[in-house]
Design a protein around this motif. Structure first.
Motif, short mmCIF file in Angstrom:
data_model
loop_
_atom_site.label_atom_id
_atom_site.label_comp_id
_atom_site.label_asym_id
_atom_site.label_seq_id
_atom_site.Cartn_x
_atom_site.Cartn_y
_atom_site.Cartn_z
N ASN A 185 0.82 -1.20 0.00
CA ASN A 185 0.00 0.00 0.00
C ASN A 185 0.87 1.26 0.00
O ASN A 185 0.53 2.27 -0.65
CB ASN A 185 -0.92 -0.01 1.22
CG ASN A 185 -1.97 -1.11 1.13
OD1 ASN A 185 -2.17 -1.69 0.07
ND2 ASN A 185 -2.62 -1.39 2.25
N GLN A 186 1.96 1.20 0.75
CA GLN A 186 2.86 2.35 0.78
C GLN A 186 3.48 2.60 -0.57
O GLN A 186 3.71 3.75 -0.98
CB GLN A 186 3.95 2.13 1.84
CG GLN A 186 3.45 2.15 3.27
CD GLN A 186 2.73 3.44 3.61
OE1 GLN A 186 3.26 4.54 3.37
NE2 GLN A 186 1.51 3.33 4.13
N VAL B 58 0.79 4.36 -2.45
CA VAL B 58 0.57 5.72 -1.97
C VAL B 58 1.71 6.64 -2.36
O VAL B 58 1.53 7.83 -2.63
CB VAL B 58 0.39 5.69 -0.43
CG1 VAL B 58 0.38 7.10 0.13
CG2 VAL B 58 -0.91 4.97 -0.08
N GLU C 33 -3.52 9.51 4.37
CA GLU C 33 -3.66 8.78 5.62
C GLU C 33 -5.12 8.50 5.92
O GLU C 33 -5.49 7.41 6.40
CB GLU C 33 -3.02 9.57 6.76
CG GLU C 33 -3.15 8.91 8.14
CD GLU C 33 -2.45 7.56 8.20
OE1 GLU C 33 -2.92 6.69 8.98
OE2 GLU C 33 -1.46 7.35 7.46
N GLU D 171 -6.30 5.74 3.56
CA GLU D 171 -5.74 4.45 3.95
C GLU D 171 -6.40 3.91 5.23
O GLU D 171 -6.72 2.73 5.34
CB GLU D 171 -4.24 4.57 4.16
CG GLU D 171 -3.58 3.22 4.44
CD GLU D 171 -2.07 3.35 4.58
OE1 GLU D 171 -1.42 2.31 4.85
OE2 GLU D 171 -1.54 4.47 4.45
N ARG E 247 -8.47 0.40 5.71
CA ARG E 247 -8.15 -0.61 6.71
C ARG E 247 -9.33 -0.86 7.64
O ARG E 247 -9.58 -1.99 8.08
CB ARG E 247 -6.94 -0.17 7.54
CG ARG E 247 -5.63 -0.25 6.77
CD ARG E 247 -4.45 -0.23 7.73
NE ARG E 247 -4.44 0.95 8.58
CZ ARG E 247 -3.85 2.11 8.26
NH1 ARG E 247 -3.22 2.24 7.09
NH2 ARG E 247 -3.89 3.14 9.08
N ASN F 54 -6.93 -7.08 2.31
CA ASN F 54 -6.39 -5.99 1.48
C ASN F 54 -7.23 -5.76 0.23
O ASN F 54 -6.76 -5.24 -0.77
CB ASN F 54 -4.94 -6.26 1.08
CG ASN F 54 -4.17 -4.97 0.89
OD1 ASN F 54 -4.39 -3.98 1.60
ND2 ASN F 54 -3.26 -4.94 -0.09
N PHE G 38 -6.57 -2.41 -2.99
CA PHE G 38 -6.20 -1.15 -2.36
C PHE G 38 -5.72 -0.13 -3.39
O PHE G 38 -6.04 1.06 -3.30
CB PHE G 38 -5.09 -1.39 -1.32
CG PHE G 38 -4.59 -0.15 -0.65
CD1 PHE G 38 -5.33 0.45 0.36
CD2 PHE G 38 -3.39 0.43 -1.05
CE1 PHE G 38 -4.87 1.62 0.97
CE2 PHE G 38 -2.94 1.58 -0.43
CZ PHE G 38 -3.67 2.18 0.58
N ILE H 272 -7.31 3.53 -3.95
CA ILE H 272 -6.56 4.78 -3.77
C ILE H 272 -6.62 5.64 -5.03
O ILE H 272 -6.83 6.86 -4.97
CB ILE H 272 -5.11 4.46 -3.38
CG1 ILE H 272 -5.05 3.96 -1.93
CG2 ILE H 272 -4.21 5.70 -3.53
CD1 ILE H 272 -5.44 4.98 -0.90
#
Length: 636
Positions: A488-489, A492, A504, A507, A511, A519, A558, A562
């Motif tokens: 995910n990072q 992002v 944030e 995300e 979650r 996920n 995810f 995003i």
């Protein structure tokens, strides 16, 4: 025509003729003569015609007394011609009678020589009493009473017979037939007799008694049936022959029973001895076979095998061993019974064959007890060894799992560097953790074996299956969560058009609604996430949107989430656009109602939020002031 007779008997009046009604003297003379002849015939001596005349010379009387007295009277005149010789012979006979404690009152030798019938009949009656009837004893009664009681007892089962005396009670012949039938039912059928045929019944009894029982016909049928009152002494003399005949038969039967009983006893003793030896041999053989089986037993250092041996031994102790113990006790008792029985019959003590003696059995029993101790000791030793080996295997497996978990945990704690490198490291750790599932299954099986072995505490580890399963589960979740977080990072990181706070928030929302930590979001989770972020869609709009983003699958990732949120946020609606939207929904009114919101296809959560957030309109009771709401929202 029937008339009553003394004693309650019935007899035919036409059955008695005056000529046939003889005096007692005539009947006694005939009866006693037949009795004497029967005795003389035992020694093949010539019969007498009439005892009242043929005893006059004393020779026949001496012969009679020697026979019935079973003794010699000494020298006497065998051919006396002179009166003095005859008197001497008779005196010799009378002296012998008196020597037997027989009282001869008013009877002298001259009376016999002179053929005095009454005195001669009286003397013979005394002889008959002394040598034939006097030895009859029933419950200590006199000879006559004893003979009468014997007759009554023997004929009691016959309802047509009522013996009360030795005259009237015998006139119908049934009492004679009953005596014969009671002792020898094979000789005549009592129940087939014509109870009214006195002469026929009497004749049948006399014939059967003479032919099959050796009882001479001392009486004639007319002496019983054709007289007003049969002579008592004659009847007693004849009936006494029945007593002695059946007594002899009883003695023979008793002797046969005694011999048969002895033979049965000997056969029983033999059978018991044979049974004892056979059972001792069988028991000793079984005991030795069991010891051979134990000697051949090969133990494995495996608890299940050792436990099975222990269970089999315990089953033997409570089953086969108890059967043997019971058998041994039974054999001891049997041997004691054999010896007791042999002592009872004055037989020599029983000595079992060599190898089957009580000492042999005791020796085999002692050997069995020693073998049981050795076998149990071997079993316990292998149980202890197998339990220790089982604990070692469990400890090695559990400690190995914990080592892997510690290694993974340390690696996670030291994770650093580029995101791609971190992801590669985490995936490697996941691969390292996967074999733990199989290791836990093996450990669980070992734990079951330990439980079966009654192992509650382990000497080679502190880790239980439950502890390691929990730690493994947490470790796997941590690895998967770490992998998703890095993925995910990475996603992002490329979203440069949004502030970190926005990213944030997105995300955290993802979650929150990804409750199963996969996920990905399904349609329900995705719509809830959008609603929580203030983005509402009609059902049709949402369905089209979800189908587009999921590409026809059952979830969106995810990364797709995003990117969609970035696109949606970059295309934020302006206050002017929102004001225009409220005016459309309110139909150009200065307020909006709850019904206006419902028909605008807003979701229920969105309607509920707006009704809480908007103030009441001063222009309508059921209206809400959307202008004041927008000013307040965008002023802040």
């Amino acid at each position: 025509m029937l008339c009553a007779m003394p004693g309650g008997h019935l007899r035919s009046s036409s059955a008695v003729s005056p000529a046939a009604d003889k005096t007692w003297e005539t009947v006694q003379s005939k009866t006693f003569t037949k009795w004497v002849n029967a005795r003389l015939a035992e020694h093949e001596l010539a019969p007498l015609n009439n005892i009242c005349t043929d005893f006059s010379d004393g020779t026949a009387l001496i012969h009679l007394l020697e026979i019935i007295g079973d003794a010699s009277l000494g020298r006497f005149n065998h051919n006396p011609r002179m009166r003095i010789q005859k008197v001497e012979n008779v005196n010799l006979a009378l002296d012998f009678i008196r020597s037997r404690s027989i009282n001869l009152t008013n009877i002298g030798a001259e009376d016999i020589v002179d053929s005095n019938p009454k005195l001669i009949l009286g003397m013979i009656w005394i002889i008959i009493l002394r040598f034939t009837i006097e030895d009859i004893n029933e419950e200590g009664l006199s000879a006559m009473e004893g003979l009468l009681l014997w007759c009554q007892r023997k004929t009691a089962p016959y309802k047509d017979v009522n013996v009360q005396n030795f005259h009237y009670s015998w006139q119908d012949g049934l009492a004679f037939c009953a005596l014969i039938h009671r002792h020898r039912p094979d000789l005549l059928d009592y129940h087939a007799l014509d109870k009214r045929d006195y002469r026929g019944n009497t004749a049948l009894a006399f014939d059967v008694a003479e032919r099959y029982l050796g009882i001479p016909k001392l009486l004639d049928v007319e002496d019983i049936c054709d007289t007003n009152k049969p002579d008592e002494r004659s009847v007693m003399t004849y009936v006494a022959q029945y007593f002695h005949a059946f007594s002899s038969l009883s003695k023979a039967e008793t002797a046969g029973r005694r011999l048969g009983k002895f033979a049965d006893v000997m056969q029983s003793v033999f059978d018991m001895q044979h049974d004892y030896e056979a059972r001792v041999a069988q028991l000793i053989a079984a005991v030795r076979a069991k010891q051979d089986e134990w000697r051949r037993t090969e133990f494995e250092p495996v608890y299940a095998s050792a436990r099975r041996q222990s269970d089999e031994f315990n089953a033997y102790k409570t089953g086969l061993k108890r059967t043997w113990t019971h058998e041994k006790i039974e054999l001891d008792t049997l041997l004691g019974n054999i010896q007791t029985k042999r002592v009872t019959y004055n037989l020599a003590p029983f000595s079992p064959k060599a190898g089957l003696t009580p000492k042999d059995l005791e020796a085999a029993w002692s050997e069995l007890a020693a073998a049981e101790v050795r076998h149990r000791k071997n079993i316990n030793q292998y149980i202890r060894q197998s339990r220790d080996a089982l604990q070692r295997r469990y400890g090695t497996e559990a400690n190995g799992i914990q080592v892997v978990l510690n290694s993974i945990s340390n690696s996670l704690a030291l994770l650093g560097g580029e995101l791609d490198d971190q992801l590669a490291t985490v995936n490697g750790l996941i691969g390292k953790a996967k074999p733990l599932t199989a290791a836990l299954r093996r450990l669980s099986e070992l734990e079951k074996l330990c439980a079966e072995a009654n192992i509650d505490e382990h000497d080679y580890t502190v880790y239980s299956v439950g502890d390691l399963e929990y730690d493994t589960e947490m470790t796997m979740k941590a690895l998967e969560k770490k992998a998703r977080f890095i993925e995910n990072q990475s996603v992002v990181r490329n979203m440069t058009n949004l502030t970190p706070a926005q990213l944030e928030e997105f995300e955290a929302t993802f979650r929150h609604f990804d409750r199963d930590s996969t996920n990905v979001l399904n349609d329900v989770e995705f719509r809830a996430a959008l609603d929580s972020l203030g983005h509402s869609f009609s059902d049709d709009e949402f369905a089209a949107l979800y189908d587009q983003l999921s590409c026809g699958s059952e979830y969106i990732t995810f990364e797709v989430y995003i990117r969609f949120m970035v696109e949606l946020t970059e295309d934020q609606t302006t206050p002017e656009q929102l004001l225009q939207s409220f005016r459309v929904i309110a139909a150009d009114k200065e307020y909006v109602t709850e019904n206006d919101l419902k028909i605008s296809d807003l979701s229920a959560p969105s309607i509920a939020y707006l009704l809480r957030a908007m103030p009441r309109s001063p222009h309508a009771d059921n209206g809400f002031d959307y202008l004041a709401y927008l000013r307040g929202v965008f002023q802040r």
